[in-house]
Design a protein around this motif. Structure first.
Motif, PDB file in Angstrom:
ATOM      1  N   ILE A  43       0.843  -1.189   0.000  1.00 21.72           N
ATOM      2  CA  ILE A  43       0.000   0.000   0.000  1.00 21.72           C
ATOM      3  C   ILE A  43       0.882   1.243   0.000  1.00 21.72           C
ATOM      4  O   ILE A  43       1.842   1.317   0.762  1.00 21.72           O
ATOM      5  CB  ILE A  43      -0.897   0.028   1.243  1.00 21.72           C
ATOM      6  N   TYR A  47      -1.912   6.628   1.081  1.00 17.52           N
ATOM      7  CA  TYR A  47      -3.335   6.327   1.243  1.00 17.52           C
ATOM      8  C   TYR A  47      -3.716   6.370   2.724  1.00 17.52           C
ATOM      9  O   TYR A  47      -4.792   6.844   3.091  1.00 17.52           O
ATOM     10  CB  TYR A  47      -3.682   4.949   0.667  1.00 17.52           C
ATOM     11  N   LEU A  48      -2.805   5.861   3.557  1.00 13.42           N
ATOM     12  CA  LEU A  48      -3.061   5.894   5.000  1.00 13.42           C
ATOM     13  C   LEU A  48      -2.871   7.322   5.529  1.00 13.42           C
ATOM     14  O   LEU A  48      -3.619   7.795   6.385  1.00 13.42           O
ATOM     15  CB  LEU A  48      -2.115   4.940   5.721  1.00 13.42           C
ATOM     16  N   ASN A  50      -3.384  10.075   3.945  1.00 10.78           N
ATOM     17  CA  ASN A  50      -4.515  10.924   3.578  1.00 10.78           C
ATOM     18  C   ASN A  50      -5.727  10.670   4.479  1.00 10.78           C
ATOM     19  O   ASN A  50      -6.447  11.607   4.835  1.00 10.78           O
ATOM     20  CB  ASN A  50      -4.913  10.695   2.117  1.00 10.78           C
ATOM     21  N   TYR A  51      -5.920   9.408   4.863  1.00  7.59           N
ATOM     22  CA  TYR A  51      -7.018   9.121   5.792  1.00  7.59           C
ATOM     23  C   TYR A  51      -6.765   9.847   7.112  1.00  7.59           C
ATOM     24  O   TYR A  51      -7.657  10.467   7.687  1.00  7.59           O
ATOM     25  CB  TYR A  51      -7.132   7.607   6.030  1.00  7.59           C
ATOM     26  N   ASN A 114      -2.726   4.955  11.827  1.00  9.59           N
ATOM     27  CA  ASN A 114      -2.527   4.983  10.376  1.00  9.59           C
ATOM     28  C   ASN A 114      -1.188   5.595   9.994  1.00  9.59           C
ATOM     29  O   ASN A 114      -0.576   5.181   9.007  1.00  9.59           O
ATOM     30  CB  ASN A 114      -3.697   5.700   9.696  1.00  9.59           C
ATOM     31  N   LYS A 117       1.421   2.944  10.624  1.00  9.26           N
ATOM     32  CA  LYS A 117       1.408   1.962   9.543  1.00  9.26           C
ATOM     33  C   LYS A 117       1.940   2.567   8.248  1.00  9.26           C
ATOM     34  O   LYS A 117       2.612   1.894   7.469  1.00  9.26           O
ATOM     35  CB  LYS A 117      -0.008   1.412   9.339  1.00  9.26           C
ATOM     36  N   GLN A 198       1.356  12.907  -4.584  1.00  7.40           N
ATOM     37  CA  GLN A 198      -0.050  13.171  -4.920  1.00  7.40           C
ATOM     38  C   GLN A 198      -0.915  13.122  -3.674  1.00  7.40           C
ATOM     39  O   GLN A 198      -1.848  13.911  -3.525  1.00  7.40           O
ATOM     40  CB  GLN A 198      -0.527  12.131  -5.934  1.00  7.40           C
ATOM     41  N   TYR A 199      -0.611  12.187  -2.782  1.00 11.07           N
ATOM     42  CA  TYR A 199      -1.436  12.011  -1.596  1.00 11.07           C
ATOM     43  C   TYR A 199      -1.023  12.895  -0.435  1.00 11.07           C
ATOM     44  O   TYR A 199      -1.496  12.711   0.677  1.00 11.07           O
ATOM     45  CB  TYR A 199      -1.510  10.518  -1.222  1.00 11.07           C
TER      46      TYR A 199
ATOM     47  N   TYR B 669      -6.097  -3.696   5.879  1.00 10.56           N
ATOM     48  CA  TYR B 669      -6.239  -2.267   5.584  1.00 10.56           C
ATOM     49  C   TYR B 669      -7.416  -2.128   4.636  1.00 10.56           C
ATOM     50  O   TYR B 669      -7.410  -2.730   3.559  1.00 10.56           O
ATOM     51  CB  TYR B 669      -4.968  -1.733   4.921  1.00 10.56           C
ATOM     52  N   VAL B 672     -11.682   3.112   2.525  1.00  9.24           N
ATOM     53  CA  VAL B 672     -12.883   3.654   3.164  1.00  9.24           C
ATOM     54  C   VAL B 672     -13.456   4.767   2.326  1.00  9.24           C
ATOM     55  O   VAL B 672     -12.708   5.528   1.717  1.00  9.24           O
ATOM     56  CB  VAL B 672     -12.598   4.242   4.573  1.00  9.24           C
ATOM     57  N   PHE B 687     -14.821  10.105   1.240  1.00 12.16           N
ATOM     58  CA  PHE B 687     -13.696  10.057   0.315  1.00 12.16           C
ATOM     59  C   PHE B 687     -14.274   9.730  -1.063  1.00 12.16           C
ATOM     60  O   PHE B 687     -15.291   9.037  -1.137  1.00 12.16           O
ATOM     61  CB  PHE B 687     -12.718   8.951   0.722  1.00 12.16           C
ATOM     62  N   LEU B 692      -8.661  12.567  -3.518  1.00 14.37           N
ATOM     63  CA  LEU B 692      -7.792  11.577  -2.876  1.00 14.37           C
ATOM     64  C   LEU B 692      -8.602  10.573  -2.054  1.00 14.37           C
ATOM     65  O   LEU B 692      -9.514  10.945  -1.323  1.00 14.37           O
ATOM     66  CB  LEU B 692      -6.775  12.287  -1.966  1.00 14.37           C
ATOM     67  N   LEU B 693      -8.214   9.319  -2.184  1.00 12.88           N
ATOM     68  CA  LEU B 693      -8.899   8.252  -1.458  1.00 12.88           C
ATOM     69  C   LEU B 693      -8.215   7.978  -0.125  1.00 12.88           C
ATOM     70  O   LEU B 693      -7.185   8.577   0.181  1.00 12.88           O
ATOM     71  CB  LEU B 693      -8.892   6.975  -2.315  1.00 12.88           C
ATOM     72  N   GLY B 694      -8.770   7.065   0.613  1.00 16.09           N
ATOM     73  CA  GLY B 694      -8.164   6.755   1.904  1.00 16.09           C
ATOM     74  C   GLY B 694      -8.227   5.280   2.242  1.00 16.09           C
ATOM     75  O   GLY B 694      -9.149   4.570   1.831  1.00 16.09           O
ATOM     76  N   TYR B 695      -7.213   4.840   2.961  1.00  7.77           N
ATOM     77  CA  TYR B 695      -7.178   3.482   3.506  1.00  7.77           C
ATOM     78  C   TYR B 695      -6.993   3.604   5.008  1.00  7.77           C
ATOM     79  O   TYR B 695      -6.315   4.517   5.470  1.00  7.77           O
ATOM     80  CB  TYR B 695      -5.977   2.705   2.942  1.00  7.77           C
ATOM     81  N   THR B 696      -7.560   2.667   5.742  1.00  9.90           N
ATOM     82  CA  THR B 696      -7.331   2.723   7.182  1.00  9.90           C
ATOM     83  C   THR B 696      -7.050   1.346   7.767  1.00  9.90           C
ATOM     84  O   THR B 696      -7.506   0.321   7.253  1.00  9.90           O
ATOM     85  CB  THR B 696      -8.524   3.370   7.925  1.00  9.90           C
ATOM     86  N   SER B 697      -6.305   1.368   8.834  1.00 11.08           N
ATOM     87  CA  SER B 697      -6.056   0.154   9.610  1.00 11.08           C
ATOM     88  C   SER B 697      -7.318  -0.142  10.427  1.00 11.08           C
ATOM     89  O   SER B 697      -8.191   0.704  10.556  1.00 11.08           O
ATOM     90  CB  SER B 697      -4.853   0.365  10.507  1.00 11.08           C
TER      91      SER B 697
END
Lengths: 490, 1041
Positions: A43, A47-48, A50-51, A114, A117, A198-199, B669, B672, B687, B692-697
Motif C-alpha cells: 500500500i 493512502y493511510l 490521507n485518511y 494509520n 502503519k 499526490q497524496y 487495511y 474507506v 472520500f 484523494l482516497l483513503g485506507y485505514t487500519s
C-alpha cells in the motif's frame, strides 16, 4: 431409460459426502476478505496518510472539537438557552463525552495508528521522506492531545504489541518528546527528493515546505514551554537565528482544504447549513472579548466576522448570555457564518500570521535573542497584513487599519505585548484550539467564568475520555478537574 | 457442490417412469368423539416410520403407504392417539377420543426429525397452525408471544412490516445479538435485517416476517443446547423449526380460503396537557417559533390574538387530539387461497397469499405476496421425493425514521407539537414554492413540516425472495432411510432512503440506495436406521452430514446534491459515493445420534457433532460437541393410575460450540469511503476528498488464534398429566454456561485501537419454565381450557477478560449504553442522580437542579424477572372464544420519548403545581458533610427541562413490567348442515384482535415494549422517538371447497 439404477444411489450419496471432504480444507479456506488489503499488499503510505490527515482536520473543524472549544474558549458567544440562541451546553463547561472521546480517538486511532502503519510501508519502500511527513503530522496530533488533556500517553502510546495499557507522560515530557520527534524528522529529511506526493494534500511532496513547517512547529512548542523551562530560550535563539531553511511563509502555510463538493465541505459549514437559517436562526454570536478589541479600531474584519444587529451596530455578548432581539429580530450580532464557514473554508493548522506574531513576541520579550522592538514591529506588521490578507481585505483598508495601529517599536514591552496579543486574539477568533492555547499561555485577554457555569475558574483542560478511564489503569489518579491548570500555564 | 446437485436432479428426471405401483393409498376422515366434528391437522403416519401426513380442514387424509405397511397411527393434540391395522383396507375412518393430553404427540425436532414427544429428553415448544391462522400477524413470529415458555419476542415499532427480535432462554452472547436459527422444512433461512444504526433508524423488518402464516402447519421452538445439538453452531441460541402445510395423497383438490381484514391504531399515545401554548420557556411568552408547550397559559391570553406559521392572527386554543389525529387507522387485508390434494403417488399444495397493509403513519404501506408449492411424489416403495418452494415479493413504502440526528426522524416532533397546533393546518400547508412550508423562524426554522417528510422523503423497500428445498428419500430395506435435503434461500433487497431537495438539514437533496444480495446454500444428508432389537428394546441410529454456504453482498450508494428535485437517479446527483461489502462463510458438519428405547417407557439419546468452520483459525477450524438426553415415562410402571395418568421425567446435558463472523482474524487495511462527523452522521464525511482516497487500519486489533465459543447446557424437567389430561403440568429447569465468548473488548484508545477482538468472558443463564394446562369445566359441548406459561431466566456475567470489569454491548445517545458487567445481568447504564446515604436525590442548593454522578451507573437490567402468558379458551359446539394475557415482571427501559414530552412541556405531568414554582423533593448539602431538605424553588420550566433532559438517563428509565391483553379471538365454525346443499365444505367466521390493552404498566406515555435497536444489535430496552406500537382488530372468514 435405465441409465441410472437405484442401486447406484448409495454411490451417489457417498459422492455427496466425499466431494466436500476431499477438499475440505481448501473449500473452507475462504476467510480473507476480497475487498481489503493486508500486509502483503504494497500500500502506498500516502493512502493511510490521507485518511489520517482528512479525519484529523474533519475533527478539528467539527462538532466534537471546534464547537466545544469555540464556545468554552470564549472567542465566540453561544447566545444562551433561548429560542433564538445556540443551546450550546459547552458554554457552561459541559464538554460532552463524545467530544472528549472522539477527539482522543481521532488523534490516537484514526491519525496515530494509520501514520505508524504509513511509516512501516514507507520504510518497506525506502521512502524516508514519507516517514518525515507522517512524523510531522503525528507531532501535531499529539501536540493537540497534550494541550487539551495535559498529561497523555506518548512514550508507550501507539505500540500495542508492547504496551496494552500505555502509561501517561507528563506534559513536559510529551512536549520535549515532540521536539525530539521533530528534530529526528528534520535530521532525516531529504530536501531534493519528494516523499508522498499526490497524496500529500498539504504540500504535494514539497519537502522544503515540510522542513519549514517542522521548524515552525518547534517554535510553537518552545514558546509554550519557555515560561516554565528557561533552557528553551537558547533553543529559541538557535531556531530563530539559523536561517538556512527558515519558517513557513505565506506560500507554505499549513492548511487542510475543504471543497464545494458534497460531503467534502467544511464540517462547520455543514452544521450551520443543516441547523441554522440565514436571517432567521443562528447558533453563534459575537463575543465581547473579540468585539471590544475590534470596534475601537474599526477593524475591517468586522463585516467579515459578524452580521450587524437590527440597530445597525455590532453588538456582542459574554458566554452564556442570552441573545437580545427586537420583536424576534436579532439585536445581537450573529457570526457571519456563510462567510467565515464557507463550504470550502480550510482548516488552518499553522498560519503565517500566527508564526509572525510568535516571532514578534520573541523579539519583544527577548526570548533567547536580544530584545529588539523594531524587529518585533516588523513581524507584528507582517502578521497583521497576513491575517487581513487571509480574508481578502482590500489593500486600502489594510493600510488604513495599519495606520491606526500603534508602532510597537515605540512602546514599552507590556504595551507591545498587549498589542501583539490583541491581534493574535482577533486573528484566532475562528481557530478555537490555537486561541485556547494562546489564552492559557498568555492569560490574555482576561476572561471571566460564564455566569451560569458551576465552576470557580475558567476551563483549562478536558477530562480524560470514558473508555481510556475504564480500561487503562495508568490514567492519572486522582483525575484532574477541568479547572486545574496545566504544567505549561503560568 | 455443483456436481452433486446436477447428479441428483438427473436421478429425479430420468427415473420417474420406473418406480410406480409399489405403494397403495389409504384415505379416510378423522373426527372427534365429543362433537363428531372433523379434526383438521391430525397426524397420520405409518408406525415405525416417518412416513405420514396431516388431515385437511375437513378431517380428510390420504396417505400413500408401502405395500408391507401394517399399522397406521392417528394422533392429535388433546386426543388419545390410536393405532389401526391396515388389514387390506383402503379407507380407514377414525374417531379420536378426547384426552386433552397428548401422550403420543409427534413433534418436529432438529434436522426435521419427527419424534414422539414422550421420547424427548428436552422441552420443545410447539405452536400449531390453528393459533397462527386466527389472529394473523404481519410477522408470523409475533404470534408466538405468550405461547411458548422461555421465548421472548421484542417488537421494535409500529412500522408496517416491522421487525421483531427473538430471544430464547435469555441472551447468552456478548458478541452477537443471539437470534435463533430459523428453519423452514429443513432449510435454514435468513432472518437478516438491514440496520442503518441509530441515527434516523428505520425499522426495515426482519426476514422471518417474509413467511406467510397461512402456509405454516406447525412451529417447534427448540430451546436448549440438547434440542439443537444436531444443528450445531448455528443454533447456539435455539432454533425455530417451521413445517409448512402439505397436501394429502388420494384426495381430490380441496380449496381453502382464509380472508381477514384488520384495523390498527396506536396502542398508546402520550397524555398531553392542553392548557399551555408554545413559547421560549423562561419568559412564559408566546412564540410561534417555539415547538413546545412552554408559552403562556391559554386561559390567560384568551382575549388576545397571536400570529401562527401561516401568517394568520388567531386566538390560541388547544387542539386536544392533534397528535391522535395525526395517526391514521391502519388497514390490513390478509387473504390466502390454497389448493391441495393428490393422487395415489403424489400430493401437492399450492398456496397464494397476500398481505396488504396501510400503517398508522401516513403514507406507510407494506404489501407482501407469497406463492408456495409443496409437492411429494413416491417413485417407488423405496424412493420418494418432495419439493418445497416459496417465492416472496414485498414492496413497502414510508417506513418512518426513528432515533435522532436525521431530518427524517419525525416522531419526537409530532409528539412535541404545540398543543395549539391544528394538525390539519399542518397537513394542508406543508409545501411552499417547492420547499417545506416554514413553521416559523427562530428555534423552529430548522424543523421540517412533518408532512413534508411524510410526503416527500419516503423510504422505499422492495424484496424478492426464493427459498425452498428438494428432499430425496431412499429406503433400501426396512428400517433404513437415507434422505438428502438440498435447499437454497436467495433474496435481493433493494431499499432507498430519501431526503428531497429543500429538506431542511439536507437542502440539496440526497438519497442512499442499499442493495443486499443474500444467498444461502444448505445440504443435509441423513441416514437413519430403526431397529427393534427385541420386543422391548428399539435402536435408532442416525448419521448425518451438513454443508452450508452463506454469501452476502451489500452495495450502498450515497447520492448527494440533486440537480432536479424528486428524480432519484444517480446521474441526477452531483456526487455519488458507492461502497460494497462482501461476506462469505462455509461450514461442514458431520453428526450422529444414537437412540435407545425400552418398552415405550425409557428413552436415551447420545448425539455428537463435529463442525469445520471457515471463519476460525486453521488450528481451531474443527470442533466437536456431544449431547446426552433421556426421558423416563414412569407412569408405565404404575398400573391404571386414575389420578396421575401420565408422568415423565427428562434430563439432558449438551455442549455446543460456535464460530464467529467471517474475516475477523487478519490484520487488514480497508479502503474507506466515509467517516464520522458529529451532528452530521456516521458516514457524513466522504472520500475521495479533493480527489484523494483513503485506507485505514482496523479499529479492532485481531487475535489470529481465536477459539470457538462454547456453551454447556444442563436441563431437567417433568411432564405430568392428571385426571386423564384435565390438568397438565410441565416444568423445566435449565442452566447454561457460555464460555470463550468472542467479543470486542475495549482497548485504551492510546494504543491506537478501539478494541481487542478476543475470547473474553463467561455468561450464565439459569431458569425455569412451567406450563400448566387446566380444563376447569368440561360439560357436554362446553369446554374451558386455561394454559399458563411461565418463564424466569436469571442471567449473570460470570467473568470477563481480566483487563476489563465491564463490556459495552450497544450504545445509544448521550452516554446511554447496554453493558455486561461481572456479577450482573446485561444492564442499562447511564447518568444517575447523586444520592445521600438514605437514598434521597441530592440537589444543588444554588441552582435547585438535581446533581448527577460523574460516571455511568447501572440503572437496571434489561431483561424481565419473569414472563407469564395466560391463555383461556372457551368452546361451545362450533363457537370458540380465546384470549391471551401477557405479563412481564421486572427489567427496565429507557424512553427518550418521555424525556422529550417533558422537556418540551407538552406532557400532562408538566402541569405539576399548576406550572408554579416547584421545590424539588431531595436534599442539599449542609456544607458539613450532612444533608438537609431542599428548599430552593425553581420554575416549572427549569424543573422539567433540566431534570428530565436526555442525558439524565435515570430520569427517563422506567420499570418495564406490564400486563397486556395480547390477543382475543372469537371463531364460529358454521354447522355443516347449513351449507350441505351448496359447494362449500366448511366455513368459519371469526373476530380477531391483538395487542388490545395495556392493563398495567409503569411507563408513562408509551408502550413498555418499544425498542429501537434492530434485531441485529445486542441490546434492547431502549426507545428513542419510536413509532408507537399498534392495537389491531379485525374479522376473518375461512372456508374450504
Amino acid at each position: 431409460m435405465k441409465i441410472f439404477k437405484f442401486t447406484k444411489l448409495p454411490l451417489l450419496l457417498w459422492v455427496t459426502i466425499a466431494v466436500p471432504f476431499a477438499s475440505c480444507s481448501d473449500w473452507l479456506d475462504i476467510n480473507s476478505n476480497p475487498y481489503v488489503a493486508n500486509d502483503q499488499t504494497n500500500i502506498d503510505p500516502g493512502y493511510l496518510f490521507n485518511y489520517a490527515a482528512t479525519t484529523h482536520s474533519s475533527n478539528r473543524q467539527g462538532g466534537d472539537f471546534y464547537i466545544p472549544l469555540l464556545i468554552s474558549g470564549q472567542t465566540v458567544a453561544d447566545g444562551g438557552f433561548v429560542d433564538l440562541g445556540g443551546y450550546w451546553s459547552e458554554s457552561l463547561y459541559d464538554i460532552s463525552i463524545y467530544s472528549t472521546g472522539n477527539t482522543w480517538v481521532t488523534a490516537y486511532a484514526n491519525v496515530g495508528t494509520n501514520l505508524i502503519k504509513a511509516k512501516e510501508f514507507a520504510l518497506k519502500n525506502e521512502n524516508i521522506n514519507a516517514i518525515v511527513q507522517a512524523e510531522i503530522l503525528q507531532a501535531q496530533a499529539l501536540f493537540e492531545m497534550t494541550m487539551i488533556f495535559g498529561d497523555v500517553p506518548f512514550s508507550e502510546a501507539l505500540n500495542i504489541e508492547e504496551y496494552k495499557t500505555p502509561k501517561f507522560d507528563t506534559q513536559k515530557d510529551v512536549l520535549d518528546g515532540l521536539l525530539v520527534l521533530l528534530d529526528d524528522a528534520l535530521a532525516k529529511v531529504d530536501l531534493d527528493s519528494p516523499g508522498i506526493q499526490q497524496y500529500d494534500i498539504f504540500y504535494g511532496g514539497d519537502m522544503t515546505k515540510w522542513a519549514k513547517l517542522a521548524r515552525s512547529l518547534k517554535l510553537k512548542i518552545l514558546m509554550i514551554m519557555v515560561d516554565k523551562d528557561q533552557s528553551k530560550e537558547a533553543a529559541i535563539k538557535l531556531l530563530v537565528e539559523d536561517d538556512a531553511i527558515g519558517f513557513i511563509n505565506e506560500e507554505s502555510e499549513w492548511i487542510f482544504p475543504f471543497f464545494e463538493e458534497a460531503s467534502t465541505q467544511n464540517p462547520n459549514f455543514r452544521i450551520n447549513d443543516r441547523y441554522a437559517a440565514p436571517g432567521e436562526y443562528y447558533m453563534f454570536f459575537a463575543h465581547n472579548s473579540v468585539l471590544d478589541l475590534m470596534k475601537p479600531l474599526n477593524d475591517p474584519r468586522l463585516p467579515v466576522y459578524f452580521e450587524k444587529g437590527v440597530d445597525g451596530n455590532y453588538n456582542g455578548l459574554l458566554t452564556s448570555e442570552d441573545v437580545e432581539d427586537v420583536e424576534g429580530v436579532y439585536l445581537t450580532s450573529p457570526i457571519n457564518f456563510q462567510r467565515v464557514w464557507a463550504a470550502n473554508a480550510p482548516d488552518v493548522m499553522y498560519s503565517f500570521s500566527e508564526l509572525s506574531f510568535h516571532l514578534a513576541e520573541v523579539y519583544a520579550r527577548g526570548l533567547g535573542v536580544t530584545q529588539d522592538l523594531s524587529k518585533a514591529q516588523e513581524h507584528y506588521l507582517a502578521g497583521v497584513e497576513s491575517a487581513l490578507g487571509f480574508w481578502q481585505i482590500e489593500s486600502a483598508e489594510v493600510d488604513a487599519f495599519i495606520a491606526q495601529l500603534g508602532d510597537i517599536s515605540t512602546m514599552n514591552q507590556e504595551d507591545a505585548l498587549e498589542a501583539i496579543y490583541s491581534q493574535v486574539w482577533v486573528d484566532l477568533m475562528l481557530r478555537p484550539f490555537e486561541a485556547w492555547v494562546h489564552s492559557r499561555r498568555t492569560s490574555f485577554p482576561e476572561l471571566t467564568v460564564p455566569e451560569l457555569a458551576p465552576y470557580e475558574s475558567l476551563i483549562y483542560r478536558w477530562v480524560y475520555p470514558d473508555r481510556e478511564r475504564n480500561v487503562n489503569p495508568n490514567v492519572p489518579s486522582p483525575l484532574p478537574e477541568i479547572t486545574d491548570k496545566m504544567w505549561f500555564q503560568k | 457442490m455443483k456436481k452433486v446437485f446436477m447428479a441428483l436432479s438427473f436421478v429425479m428426471v430420468f427415473s420417474l417412469g420406473n418406480i410406480l405401483a409399489q405403494t397403495r393409498t389409504i384415505t379416510g376422515t378423522v373426527t372427534g368423539s365429543d362433537d363428531g366434528q372433523p379434526i383438521p391437522g391430525a397426524s397420520v403416519f405409518v408406525k415405525g416410520t416417518t412416513m405420514g401426513t396431516i388431515t385437511q380442514i375437513d378431517g380428510d387424509y390420504s396417505l400413500s403407504v408401502p405395500q408391507d405397511a401394517e399399522i397406521l397411527v392417528f394422533s392429535f393434540v388433546g386426543m388419545e392417539s390410536q393405532e389401526q391395522s391396515i388389514a387390506g383396507r383402503s379407507v380407514i375412518n377414525v374417531v379420536l377420543n378426547s384426552s386433552a393430553i397428548a401422550m403420543d404427540e409427534v413433534v418436529v425436532t432438529a434436522i426435521g426429525i419427527t419424534r414422539q414427544e414422550k421420547s424427548l429428553g428436552y422441552s420443545v415448544g410447539v405452536v400449531n397452525s390453528e393459533s397462527l391462522e386466527k389472529a394473523r400477524e404481519g410477522n408470523v413470529i409475533n404470534s408466538l408471544s405468550g405461547r411458548v415458555a422461555g421465548l421472548n419476542i421484542i417488537q421494535s415499532s409500529g412500522t408496517a412490516g416491522g421487525s421483531s427480535k427473538v430471544v430464547i432462554r435469555g441472551q447468552s452472547s456478548l458478541g452477537s445479538s443471539g437470534q435463533p436459527l430459523f428453519i423452514v422444512d429443513g432449510m435454514p433461512i435468513s432472518n437478516n435485517s438491514l440496520s442503518f444504526g441509530i441515527n434516523g433508524a428505520v425499522d426495515t423488518g426482519s426476514r422471518i416476517g417474509d413467511v406467510s402464516s397461512d402456509d405454516i402447519a406447525s412451529i417447534s421452538v427448540l430451546k436448549g443446547a440438547a434440542a439443537t445439538a444436531l444443528y450445531g453452531a448455528r443454533a447456539k441460541d435455539g432454533a425455530v423449526v417451521i413445517t409448512t402445510k402439505k397436501g394429502s395423497k388420494n384426495s381430490p383438490a380441496a380449496v381453502s380460503v382464509n380472508s381477514s381484514v384488520r384495523f390498527e391504531n396506536p396502542l398508546k399515545l402520550p397524555d398531553f396537557q392542553n392548557e399551555f401554548g408554545p413559547g421560549p420557556g423562561a419568559t412564559g411568552n408566546y412564540s410561534m417559533n417555539s415547538w413546545n408547550g412552554w408559552g403562556p397559559s391559554l386561559a390567560s391570553v384568551s382575549d388576545q390574538k397571536f400570529p401562527i406559521f401561516t401568517g394568520e392572527d388567531v386566538t390560541l386554543k388547544a387542539y386536544d387530539n392533534n397528535v391522535k389525529d395525526f395517526f391514521e387507522t391502519g388497514v390490513t387485508l390478509a387473504n390466502s387461497v390454497s389448493i391441495a390434494g393428490g393422487d395415489e403417488k403424489s400430493d401437492y399444495r399450492i398456496g397464494l397469499s397476500s398481505l396488504n397493509q396501510e400503517g398508522i403513519i401516513p403514507n406507510n404501506s407494506y404489501d407482501r405476496y407469497n406463492v408456495t408449492f409443496n409437492g411429494g411424489r413416491s417413485f417407488s416403495e423405496k424412493f420418494s421425493s418432495r419439493v418445497s418452494f416459496s417465492y416472496v415479493n414485498i414492496a413497502s413504502e414510508g417506513r418512518a425514521a426513528q432515533g435522532s440526528n436525521d431530518p427524517n426522524a419525525i416522531i419526537s416532533s409530532i409528539f412535541s407539537m404545540p398543543r395549539t397546533m391544528d394538525v390539519n393546518l399542518l397537513k394542508d400547508n406543508w409545501i411552499l414554492d417547492g420547499s417545506p412550508y416554514p413553521l416559523g423562524s427562530g428555534g423552529v426554522a430548522s424543523t421540517n413540516n412533518p408532512y413534508w417528510i411524510l410526503n416527500k422523503n419516503v423510504f422505499t423497500n422492495k424484496l424478492d425472495r426464493v427459498f425452498g428445498n428438494l428432499v430425496l428419500t431412499y429406503k433400501p430395506f426396512k428400517g433404513l432411510t437415507i434422505t438428502n435435503n438440498a435447499g437454497v434461500d436467495f433474496f435481493f433487497d433493494d431499499s432507498r432512503r430519501v431526503w428531497a431537495k429543500n429538506t431542511l438539514g439536507e437542502n440539496k437533496g440526497r438519497f442512499i440506495t442499499y442493495n443486499q444480495d443474500n444467498k444461502v446454500l444448505n445440504n443435509d444428508l441423513l441416514i437413519t436406521y430403526d431397529y427393534d432389537i427385541n420386543e422391548d428394546f428399539n435402536l435408532k441410529l442416525l448419521a448425518g452430514h451438513n454443508i452450508v454456504q452463506t454469501t452476502t453482498e451489500l452495495v450502498e450508494v450515497d447520492a448527494k446534491d440533486l440537480l432536479v428535485a424528486d428524480i432519484y437517479s444517480y446521474a441526477n446527483a452531483q456526487t455519488n459515493s458507492p461502497s460494497n461489502t462482501y461476506r462469505q462463510r462455509r461450514l461442514v458438519g458431520v453428526f450422529g445420534d444414537i437412540g435407545v428405547s425400552y418398552k415405550n417407557m425409557a428413552f436415551f439419546n447420545v448425539t455428537g457433532r463435529n463442525d469445520w468452520s471457515s471463519t476460525m483459525p486453521l488450528s481451531e477450524q474443527s470442533y466437536f460437541y456431544p449431547s446426552f438426553s433421556g426421558s423416563f415415562v414412569f407412569t408405565e410402571l404404575l398400573e391404571n393410575n386414575r389420578v396421575l395418568t401420565f408422568g415423565k421425567l427428562r434430563a439432558n446435558y449438551a455442549i455446543v460450540g460456535s464460530d464467529t463472523d467471517p474475516y475477523q482474524l487478519d490484520y487488514v487495511y480497508a479502503p474507506v469511503n466515509s467517516y464520522f462527523l458529529q451532528y452530521l452522521g456516521s458516514t457524513a464525511g466522504r472520500f475521495p476528498h479533493g480527489g484523494l482516497l483513503g485506507y485505514t487500519s482496523p479499529g479492532a486489533y485481531p487475535d489470529p488464534n481465536l477459539k470457538p465459543q462454547k456453551q454447556t447446557g444442563f436441563e431437567v424437567g417433568f411432564d405430568l398429566r392428571f385426571f386423564n389430561g384435565r390438568i397438565n403440568l410441565d416444568a423445566t429447569y435449565y442452566s447454561n454456561l457460555t464460555v470463550n465468548h468472542i467479543a470486542l473488548v475495549d482497548a485504551p484508545n492510546s494504543t491506537g485501537y478501539f478494541n481487542f477482538r478476543k475470547n473474553a468472558g463467561e455468561v450464565s443463564n439459569k431458569g425455569i419454565e412451567v406450563m400448566l394446562g387446566v380444563t376447569p369445566v368440561k360439560v357436554g359441548f362446553f369446554n374451558w381450557d386455561v394454559n399458563f406459561n411461565f418463564a424466569s431466566n436469571k442471567q449473570e456475567v460470570v467473568s470477563l477478560d481480566p483487563t476489563i470489569t465491564e463490556l459495552n454491548l450497544t450504545s445509544g445517545y448521550s452516554g446511554l449504553q447496554i453493558k455486561a458487567a461481572v456479577g450482573e445481568p446485561f444492564s442499562l447504564y447511564g447518568i444517575a442522580w447523586e444520592r445521600d446515604e438514605a437514598g434521597n436525590i441530592v440537589i444543588d442548593g444554588t441552582t435547585g437542579f438535581r446533581k448527577t454522578q460523574a460516571t455511568a451507573q447501572n440503572l437496571g437490567k434489561i431483561t424481565p424477572d419473569f414472563t407469564l402468558g395466560i391463555a383461556n379458551t372457551f368452546s361451545f359446539k362450533g363457537i370458540s372464544l380465546s384470549g391471551v394475557l401477557d405479563i412481564r415482571q421486572g427489567g427496565v427501559m429507557y424512553s427518550n420519548t418521555v424525556s422529550s414530552l417533558r422537556t418540551n412541556g407538552v406532557a400532562e405531568e408538566t402541569m405539576l403545581n399548576g406550572r408554579n414554582a416547584i421545590i424539588d423533593k431531595g436534599v442539599v448539602s449542609d456544607g458539613n458533610g450532612g444533608f438537609v431538605d431542599n428548599t430552593k424553588e425553581i420554575s416549572a420550566y427549569d424543573y422539567w427541562t433540566q431534570n428530565y433532559k436526555t442525558s439524565n438517563t435515570e430520569a427517563n428509565v422506567f420499570d418495564a413490567s406490564y400486563v397486556k391483553l395480547r390477543e382475543v379471538t372469537l371463531t364460529y365454525n358454521l354447522p355443516k348442515r347449513w351449507f350441505d346443499q351448496i359447494f362449500l365444505d366448511n366455513m368459519s367466521v371469526g373476530f380477531e384482535a391483538r395487542n388490545l390493552w395495556i392493563i398495567s404498566s409503569d411507563v408513562p406515555h408509551i408502550d413498555p415494549e418499544l425498542n429501537f435497536f434492530s434485531p441485529s444489535d445486542v441490546g434492547s430496552g431502549v426507545e428513542f422517538g419510536s413509532i408507537p406500537s399498534t392495537r389491531s382488530y379485525g374479522f376473518n372468514l375461512k372456508f374450504s371447497l
